[in-house]
Design an enzyme around this catalytic site. Structure first.
Site, short mmCIF file in Angstrom:
data_model
loop_
_atom_site.label_atom_id
_atom_site.label_comp_id
_atom_site.label_asym_id
_atom_site.label_seq_id
_atom_site.Cartn_x
_atom_site.Cartn_y
_atom_site.Cartn_z
N ASP A 276 27.37 41.34 -48.31
CA ASP A 276 27.32 42.58 -47.64
C ASP A 276 26.15 43.49 -48.01
O ASP A 276 26.22 44.61 -47.87
CB ASP A 276 28.49 43.21 -47.65
CG ASP A 276 29.86 42.54 -46.99
OD1 ASP A 276 29.32 42.02 -46.15
OD2 ASP A 276 30.72 43.04 -47.18
N HIS B 34 14.90 26.56 -56.46
CA HIS B 34 15.92 26.47 -57.76
C HIS B 34 16.89 27.46 -57.88
O HIS B 34 17.46 27.55 -58.76
CB HIS B 34 15.18 26.12 -58.99
CG HIS B 34 15.98 25.23 -60.15
ND1 HIS B 34 16.30 25.72 -61.15
CD2 HIS B 34 16.49 23.98 -60.14
CE1 HIS B 34 16.88 24.96 -61.85
NE2 HIS B 34 17.05 23.83 -61.23
N LYS C 129 19.83 30.31 -57.71
CA LYS C 129 21.34 30.19 -57.47
C LYS C 129 21.66 31.62 -57.52
O LYS C 129 22.06 32.22 -58.47
CB LYS C 129 21.69 29.45 -58.77
CG LYS C 129 21.37 28.14 -59.09
CD LYS C 129 21.33 27.77 -60.38
CE LYS C 129 20.74 26.38 -60.76
NZ LYS C 129 19.03 26.66 -61.03
#
Length: 184
Positions: free
Chosen positions: A130, A123, A125
């Site tokens: 870089d 779940h 996000k």
């Protein structure tokens, strides 16, 4: 003189906008940008700012996303891959196959994708640009979330936070390595 570290908060929903000029500039820096024929306005929105942050990647982009169905964000990720940026994506197995998911398109473009193999959701996000910039928040990378939901994204250049999320990404990336899967 060093630039100040990035610290930005984006709130959604984002009003609809055209990001074609951003994508064209990133694909061919310095080339003249042709006006887009679509009726959407261009401008500074939460979506355009998120796309700019993603397109700043020069070496790597690590993505850990529950749901990814926004075609504009997928185009930005594909563009980075074509530019030589190493892109890796971890996602949820149940959501990667849903109608509209961009995961198959990204995989087909040659982007490395790994997914969970067990019950429960992957779940997270977040994205790491870089190994120096963290993009995280409640936002699923779906058109629905971007255009309709109350969501938030925090963008920071803070080595301590980036390291914690990079360590989590690497742990999951290894756990979801298909060589480690067990079958009954």
């Amino acid at each position: 003189r060093r630039a100040r570290p990035v610290r930005e908060v984006l709130f959604f929903p984002s009003r609809p906008c055209c990001i074609e000029a951003l994508l064209a500039e990133a694909a061919e820096p310095g080339a003249p940008v042709r006006p887009c024929p679509c009726p959407l306005p261009s401008g500074d929105t939460a979506l355009s700012r998120l796309v700019r942050r993603l397109l700043s990647a020069r070496r790597s982009l690590d993505l850990c996303l529950f749901a990814f169905s926004c075609p504009q964000l997928a185009r930005a990720v594909q563009l980075l891959h074509r530019r030589g940026v190493r892109v890796r994506l971890v996602t949820d197995a149940q959501y990667m196959g849903l109608h509209g998911s961009q995961i198959g398109r990204l995989r087909h473009a040659g982007i490395q994708v790994r997914h969970d193999q067990h019950s429960g959701y992957m779940h997270h996000k977040f994205a790491i640009v870089d190994r120096r910039m963290l993009i995280t928040g409640s936002l699923n990378w779906t058109t629905q979330a971007i255009q309709s939901n109350r969501e938030n994204v925090l963008v920071v250049e803070d080595a301590e936070y980036v390291k914690a999320f990079q360590d989590e990404f690497e742990r999951i990336w290894e756990e979801y390595n298909p060589a480690n899967y067990s079958f009954f």
